[in-house]
Design an enzyme around this catalytic site. Structure first.
Site, PDB file in Angstrom:
ATOM      1  N   LYS A  56      40.459  15.518 -28.001  1.00  0.00           N
ATOM      2  CA  LYS A  56      39.842  16.833 -27.924  1.00  0.00           C
ATOM      3  C   LYS A  56      38.325  16.578 -27.306  1.00  0.00           C
ATOM      4  O   LYS A  56      37.779  17.332 -26.572  1.00  0.00           O
ATOM      5  CB  LYS A  56      39.653  17.471 -29.155  1.00  0.00           C
ATOM      6  CG  LYS A  56      41.062  17.624 -29.685  1.00  0.00           C
ATOM      7  CD  LYS A  56      41.016  18.493 -31.214  1.00  0.00           C
ATOM      8  CE  LYS A  56      40.792  17.517 -32.406  1.00  0.00           C
ATOM      9  NZ  LYS A  56      41.940  16.594 -32.538  1.00  0.00           N
ATOM     10  N   THR A  57      37.402  15.746 -27.941  1.00  0.00           N
ATOM     11  CA  THR A  57      36.246  15.413 -27.335  1.00  0.00           C
ATOM     12  C   THR A  57      36.091  15.210 -26.077  1.00  0.00           C
ATOM     13  O   THR A  57      35.462  15.470 -24.996  1.00  0.00           O
ATOM     14  CB  THR A  57      35.608  14.171 -27.936  1.00  0.00           C
ATOM     15  OG1 THR A  57      35.693  14.421 -29.489  1.00  0.00           O
ATOM     16  CG2 THR A  57      33.899  14.264 -27.842  1.00  0.00           C
ATOM     17  N   THR A  92      41.527  20.242 -37.064  1.00  0.00           N
ATOM     18  CA  THR A  92      42.714  19.640 -37.269  1.00  0.00           C
ATOM     19  C   THR A  92      43.719  20.757 -37.803  1.00  0.00           C
ATOM     20  O   THR A  92      44.983  20.309 -37.692  1.00  0.00           O
ATOM     21  CB  THR A  92      42.463  18.545 -38.151  1.00  0.00           C
ATOM     22  OG1 THR A  92      41.816  18.912 -39.083  1.00  0.00           O
ATOM     23  CG2 THR A  92      42.110  17.506 -37.624  1.00  0.00           C
TER      24      THR A  92
HETATM   25  P1  ADP Z   1      39.165  13.339 -30.705  1.00  0.00           P
HETATM   26  O1  ADP Z   1      37.987  14.286 -30.335  1.00  0.00           O
HETATM   27  O2  ADP Z   1      40.591  14.240 -30.616  1.00  0.00           O
HETATM   28  O3  ADP Z   1      39.265  12.948 -31.994  1.00  0.00           O
HETATM   29  P2  ADP Z   1      38.500  11.890 -28.512  1.00  0.00           P
HETATM   30  O4  ADP Z   1      38.671  12.654 -27.399  1.00  0.00           O
HETATM   31  O5  ADP Z   1      37.578  11.117 -29.322  1.00  0.00           O
HETATM   32  O6  ADP Z   1      39.612  12.184 -29.637  1.00  0.00           O
HETATM   33  O7  ADP Z   1      39.764  10.523 -27.939  1.00  0.00           O
HETATM   34  C1  ADP Z   1      39.721   9.239 -28.540  1.00  0.00           C
HETATM   35  C2  ADP Z   1      39.803   8.112 -27.553  1.00  0.00           C
HETATM   36  O8  ADP Z   1      41.134   8.141 -27.083  1.00  0.00           O
HETATM   37  C3  ADP Z   1      38.602   8.391 -26.326  1.00  0.00           C
HETATM   38  O9  ADP Z   1      37.697   7.397 -26.431  1.00  0.00           O
HETATM   39  C4  ADP Z   1      39.490   8.157 -25.403  1.00  0.00           C
HETATM   40  O10 ADP Z   1      39.077   6.988 -24.567  1.00  0.00           O
HETATM   41  C5  ADP Z   1      41.106   8.045 -25.364  1.00  0.00           C
HETATM   42  N1  ADP Z   1      41.756   9.077 -25.017  1.00  0.00           N
HETATM   43  C6  ADP Z   1      42.097  10.363 -25.696  1.00  0.00           C
HETATM   44  N2  ADP Z   1      42.877  11.199 -24.687  1.00  0.00           N
HETATM   45  C7  ADP Z   1      43.059  10.191 -23.729  1.00  0.00           C
HETATM   46  C8  ADP Z   1      43.986  10.637 -22.803  1.00  0.00           C
HETATM   47  N3  ADP Z   1      44.782  11.740 -22.548  1.00  0.00           N
HETATM   48  N4  ADP Z   1      44.104   9.551 -21.549  1.00  0.00           N
HETATM   49  C9  ADP Z   1      43.279   8.462 -21.768  1.00  0.00           C
HETATM   50  N5  ADP Z   1      42.507   8.392 -22.896  1.00  0.00           N
HETATM   51  C10 ADP Z   1      42.459   9.092 -23.972  1.00  0.00           C
END
Ligand code: ADP
Length: 367
Positions: A92-93, A186
């Site tokens: 998401k981030t 979530t």
């Molecule tokens: P959330 O905000 O949902 O907790 P993040 O955006 O921080 O998740 O993602 C976690 C890690 O996973 C990131 O550092 C990124 O490197 C990796 N990641 C997430 N989604 C992808 C994707 N679709 N393709 C490649 N890497 C991803």
């Protein structure tokens, strides 16, 4: 009563393994989808995809965002407010940062617990430049006052502030530059409906498929300059609980192990040995998952068992079980949830090496 076929889990080798794992910088939260401090540091920034084309999987979401970006650019407008929901670690981030890069604007990252006082959100809003993106993680945890300040800001790019107190209090409206709010949660259901209604796009992120996670592992390995075989990448992907953050974390730990072993390439065997050492089994379950499932089988006869009772019997925190362990176990059919509590499934008995349980007797009253 369930009969265990193989050796009882949790494993008696646990303390020795934990020591070894500690040398390799293994955190107890290896399979937690939440970010840890190491991952928020600079090497994480290298791994994050920067463009939508590098973002693997989530096809439907990418299609919608591509369209939204093109439309916003052609109208020279900011993007619609976007609400992303789904378990942590799914990207998401990353989406928020990619949107900012694609639109050529800045992205300010914050989370609801950091926006406790009204001046936290007003300070953030007045510092925006036209088109900027604000990313608010855990948006369902915003307090009422902050939420109410956000309504006119999101709708009319206007900040309504009250100056003074009591009868002399006056409301002033401060115009804001147009901006985009990306909210992450979530639990979409936990958002108040006035807040939810102000998002133009609402999208769910789903757990990743094995082939998508394999691509993510290979891509990260390349960025980290680590050699990995196709089957090595698949082995890590299989144990990553459908979550890119976990895949990247497991890869880093396996890489450490391979380095200590002085091997050149992460092969399937080395990956499997390393992850077994870290107590991540072939299906991506760890020691705590197995403890929870074993407890339901042994102490609650397979269930149903209430969350409180499971927490008390395992010594684990109730919230951690609910938010970290349970979603994956439910999604993958190791647990089922009814209004009476949690029940293990036939798959759980098989996976943990128990004989299938005898069907529960139903009392039939003959009239
Ligand atoms: P959330 O905000 O949902 O907790 P993040 O955006 O921080 O998740 O993602 C976690 C890690 O996973 C990131 O550092 C990124 O490197 C990796 N990641 C997430 N989604 C992808 C994707 N679709 N393709 C490649 N890497 C991803």
């Amino acid at each position: 009563m369930a009969i265990k076929r193989s050796s009882d889990s949790p494993d008696p080798q646990q303390p020795r393994k934990k020591n070894l794992a500690k040398q390799l910088n293994y955190e107890v939260t290896l399979l937690s989808p939440q970010a840890n401090t190491q991952e928020t540091e600079h090497n994480e920034a290298k791994i994050r995809p920067q463009k939508l084309v590098d973002y693997i999987g989530q096809k439907k979401l990418k299609g919608i965002l591509n369209m939204a970006i093109a439309a916003a650019k052609s109208r020279a407008d900011p993007l619609d407010h976007l609400l992303l929901y789904g378990p942590p670690g799914l990207g998401k981030t990353t989406i928020s940062l990619i949107l900012a890069a694609e639109m050529g604007v800045d992205c300010k990252i914050t989370s609801a617990p950091a926006l406790e006082r009204p001046r936290d959100i007003t300070g953030l809003l007045v510092s925006l430049k036209p088109g900027d993106i604000i990313f608010i993680d855990e948006i369902h945890r915003l307090n009422r006052m902050t939420e109410e300040l956000l309504y006119p800001a999101m709708e009319d790019f206007r900040l309504d502030v009250t100056i003074g107190k009591g009868q002399t209090a006056k409301t002033r409206s401060i115009p804001l530059p147009p901006f985009t709010l990306v909210g992450a949660t979530t639990k979409a259901g936990a958002l108040s409906s006035p807040l939810r209604d102000r998002f133009g796009i609402i999208q769910r992120l789903r757990f990743y498929e094995l082939d998508e996670l394999t691509l993510i592992v290979k891509r990260t390995a390349e960025i980290l300059n680590t050699s990995i075989s196709e089957t090595g990448a698949i082995e890590i992907a299989r144990r990553s609980r459908g979550t890119p953050r976990i895949a990247n974390r497991l890869l880093r730990r396996v890489r450490d192990y391979v380095q200590v072993e002085k091997a050149k390439t992460i092969t399937e065997d080395l990956a499997a040995t390393a992850m077994n050492l870290f107590d991540v089994d072939a299906q991506g379950l760890d020691w705590t998952d197995r403890l929870v499932l074993n407890t339901i089988i042994k102490q609650f006869n397979g269930g149903p068992a209430g969350l409180e009772a499971i927490a008390a019997a395992t010594g684990e925190d109730r919230k951690t079980i609910e938010e970290v362990y349970e979603p994956y176990l439910l999604q993958n059919g190791y647990l089922s949830r009814t209004h009476r509590g949690r029940t293990v499934t036939a798959k759980t008995y098989r996976h943990l090496g128990y004989d299938a349980p005898e069907p529960k007797q139903t009392q039939i009253e003959l009239l």
